[in-house]
Scaffold this active site. Structure first.
Site, PDB file in Angstrom:
ATOM      1  N   VAL A 255       0.832  -1.217   0.000  1.00  0.00           N
ATOM      2  CA  VAL A 255       0.000   0.000   0.000  1.00  0.00           C
ATOM      3  C   VAL A 255       0.860   1.257   0.000  1.00  0.00           C
ATOM      4  O   VAL A 255       0.578   2.219  -0.735  1.00  0.00           O
ATOM      5  CB  VAL A 255      -0.984  -0.026   1.200  1.00  0.00           C
ATOM      6  CG1 VAL A 255      -1.785   1.260   1.259  1.00  0.00           C
ATOM      7  CG2 VAL A 255      -1.917  -1.231   1.091  1.00  0.00           C
TER       8      VAL A 255
ATOM      9  N   LYS B 160      -6.490  -0.691  10.167  1.00  0.00           N
ATOM     10  CA  LYS B 160      -7.804  -0.985  10.794  1.00  0.00           C
ATOM     11  C   LYS B 160      -7.672  -1.457  12.232  1.00  0.00           C
ATOM     12  O   LYS B 160      -8.484  -1.117  13.081  1.00  0.00           O
ATOM     13  CB  LYS B 160      -8.581  -1.997   9.955  1.00  0.00           C
ATOM     14  CG  LYS B 160      -7.954  -3.362   9.889  1.00  0.00           C
ATOM     15  CD  LYS B 160      -8.040  -3.955   8.526  1.00  0.00           C
ATOM     16  CE  LYS B 160      -6.643  -4.069   7.984  1.00  0.00           C
ATOM     17  NZ  LYS B 160      -6.521  -4.690   6.716  1.00  0.00           N
TER      18      LYS B 160
ATOM     19  N   GLU C 207      -9.999   6.617   5.734  1.00  0.00           N
ATOM     20  CA  GLU C 207     -10.811   5.976   4.679  1.00  0.00           C
ATOM     21  C   GLU C 207     -10.224   4.618   4.279  1.00  0.00           C
ATOM     22  O   GLU C 207     -10.950   3.649   4.018  1.00  0.00           O
ATOM     23  CB  GLU C 207     -10.877   6.898   3.455  1.00  0.00           C
ATOM     24  CG  GLU C 207     -11.720   6.371   2.312  1.00  0.00           C
ATOM     25  CD  GLU C 207     -13.198   6.291   2.651  1.00  0.00           C
ATOM     26  OE1 GLU C 207     -13.827   7.333   2.861  1.00  0.00           O
ATOM     27  OE2 GLU C 207     -13.731   5.165   2.698  1.00  0.00           O
TER      28      GLU C 207
ATOM     29  N   GLY D 189      -0.565 -14.632  -3.529  1.00  0.00           N
ATOM     30  CA  GLY D 189      -0.270 -13.430  -2.739  1.00  0.00           C
ATOM     31  C   GLY D 189      -1.509 -12.770  -2.160  1.00  0.00           C
ATOM     32  O   GLY D 189      -1.428 -11.686  -1.604  1.00  0.00           O
TER      33      GLY D 189
ATOM     34  N   LYS E 268     -12.819  -4.042  10.955  1.00  0.00           N
ATOM     35  CA  LYS E 268     -13.492  -3.120  10.030  1.00  0.00           C
ATOM     36  C   LYS E 268     -14.937  -2.887  10.466  1.00  0.00           C
ATOM     37  O   LYS E 268     -15.436  -1.763  10.425  1.00  0.00           O
ATOM     38  CB  LYS E 268     -13.448  -3.679   8.594  1.00  0.00           C
ATOM     39  CG  LYS E 268     -12.043  -3.729   8.008  1.00  0.00           C
ATOM     40  CD  LYS E 268     -12.041  -4.510   6.694  1.00  0.00           C
ATOM     41  CE  LYS E 268     -10.658  -4.691   6.113  1.00  0.00           C
ATOM     42  NZ  LYS E 268     -10.615  -5.710   5.053  1.00  0.00           N
TER      43      LYS E 268
ATOM     44  N   GLY F 266      -5.273  -4.020  -2.155  1.00  0.00           N
ATOM     45  CA  GLY F 266      -4.403  -3.830  -3.324  1.00  0.00           C
ATOM     46  C   GLY F 266      -3.743  -2.460  -3.296  1.00  0.00           C
ATOM     47  O   GLY F 266      -4.255  -1.517  -2.678  1.00  0.00           O
TER      48      GLY F 266
END
Ligand code: HSE
Length: 428
Positions: free
Chosen positions: A14, A105, A129, A187, A205, A302
């Site tokens: 990320v 999270k 977000e 992965g 979450k 992703g």
């Protein structure tokens, strides 16, 4: 033109995606938002990762203090994951007067009250977000756009790894273990997949999303959690015959009886839009008293989808002078007057093996009747007896969890051949 300096803590998937978006689209943001967003610093112990991304050696910080004391840095992006040392780093950044954008999270679920307190004290922004459902803009929808509503429920598929595994098990009838190995080799799933497959990731979450939706802190500990490790592909195929798709769901309900929050596998009717959310895609289906039903769908993980959520927060932060915080009392626990429902109601799928002998089915029916459970669907196989029994699949109307558990115990006691093999909740 206003210049805004960014530091990125962690250059994993990320962090790398965020760096790529910010550098490749710098001119686009200048033109469309009137701000020049520059990556001024990165904190990444694996220096070669930073160099491979083309980052200047002098921008690679060697510790958090260096990032916090850098006057060019306005916004710190935390994409390291986990609580330690991420919490320390985020608090240090806020206390140094830097706004923070995080995708974490677990950290936000467990410590948002502490982080928010530090952000308020230092007049900084705190944006998250990317912490839930990757690129799907569900946080800002709940924070802003849906505020006119009393949200009565949210139902989501909010973990991509488990959705991928269940989709593949459903498509090919493969076993959980085989598909998990495949997901790891692609992965999708981590080498240690516990957080995903045991439902922790989805529960973190759900804690964040339901706190925003229901205007009170919903602590992680209040969420009923069950993962997908015990799922048998036989149940997925019986479910298909009955018109259902199996998903790991995250459900939050705000009813007259209280708040209900749970993460567990469940059959969803094929006609429900969530039933067609496949592979690693995520979606959240929200119901509000004015808007009725809203569904947000997209990639929940992703580099670029999650990077999209992070960059959205960076741009928002860079173009706003005043920051908003939670619209509820952000404490470690729920407001004292919040009621939680523990004995919730659901429809249930039950698969059992029973002796193909006169009287067994009537005994099973008697147990169900005694426990006020009525049936909506039944499959009784004429199959060959397996281990001395034949499969019997039942779907109940809505009933309480307590009644189902009691009935299962009583069915198992009918005789040694009547054994319940699986019980799966059904979302109606
Ligand atoms: N492990 C998560 C998933 C990634 O599979 O959805 C994003 O939180």
């Amino acid at each position: 033109m206003k210049k805004v300096g960014v530091a990125i803590l962690g250059l994993g998937v990320v962090g790398g995606g965020t760096y790529k978006i910010l550098t490749e689209k710098r001119d686009f943001y200048k033109k469309n938002h009137g701000v020049d967003i520059i990556v001024e610093s990165v904190l990444e112990l694996r220096k070669e990762r930073a160099l491979a991304l083309g980052i200047d050696e002098q921008k690679i910080a060697s510790n958090i203090a260096e990032v916090c004391s850098n006057p060019e840095v306005d916004i710190v992006v935390e994409v390291m994951g986990g609580v330690d040392p991420a919490k320390k780093y985020v608090l240090a950044a806020l206390n140094a007067g830097k706004s923070v954008v995080t995708s974490n999270k677990e950290l936000f679920c467990k410590y948002s009250h502490e982080l928010e307190k530090a952000a308020k004290k230092n007049n900084c922004g705190l944006f998250f977000e990317a912490s839930c459902v990757g690129g799907v803009p569900v946080i800002r929808s709940l924070l802003d756009n849906l505020q006119g509503n009393k949200i009565t429920s949210l139902l989501g598929i909010i973990n991509g790894t488990t959705n991928y595994i269940l989709t593949k098990m459903s498509d090919g009838g493969a076993s959980y273990g085989d598909v998990l190995k495949e997901a790891q080799s692609l992965g999708y799933a981590e080498a240690n997949p516990t957080a995903d497959v045991e439902g922790y990731d989805a529960a973190y979450k759900l804690s964040i999303l339901s706190s925003l939706a229901f205007h009170t802190k919903i602590p992680f500990e209040k969420i009923y959690r069950e993962g997908i490790t015990a799922i048998d592909s036989l149940d997925i195929s019986y479910g298909k015959r009955l018109g259902y798709t199996l998903k790991l769901i995250a459900l939050g309900k705000n009813t007259e009886n209280g708040i209900e929050v749970r993460v567990h596998p469940a059959f969803i009717k094929n006609s429900h839009p969530l039933a067609s959310v496949n592979d690693s895609y995520n979606a959240v289906f929200i119901t509000g008293d004015c808007v009725e039903d809203v569904m947000l769908y997209g990639r929940g993980a992703g580099a670029l989808p999650t990077g999209s959520a992070i960059v959205g927060d960076i741009i928002y932060c860079a173009t706003h002078d005043n920051f908003n915080y939670s619209a509820f009392k952000n404490t470690p626990n729920a407001d004292p007057d919040t009621k939680f429902v523990s004995n919730f109601k659901s429809a249930y799928y039950i698969r059992l093996v029973a002796r193909d002998k006169a009287g067994v089915l009537s005994k099973v029916s008697a147990v169900l009747g005694k426990n006020s459970i009525s049936l909506s669907q039944v499959i009784q196989e004429n199959a060959e007896e397996e281990n001395g029994g034949v499969p019997l699949v039942l779907v109940s109307h809505e009933t309480s969890e307590k009644h189902i558990l009691k009935a299962v115990e009583e069915i198992n006691a009918i005789d040694k051949f009547a054994k319940v093999q699986s019980v799966i909740r059904v979302v109606t």
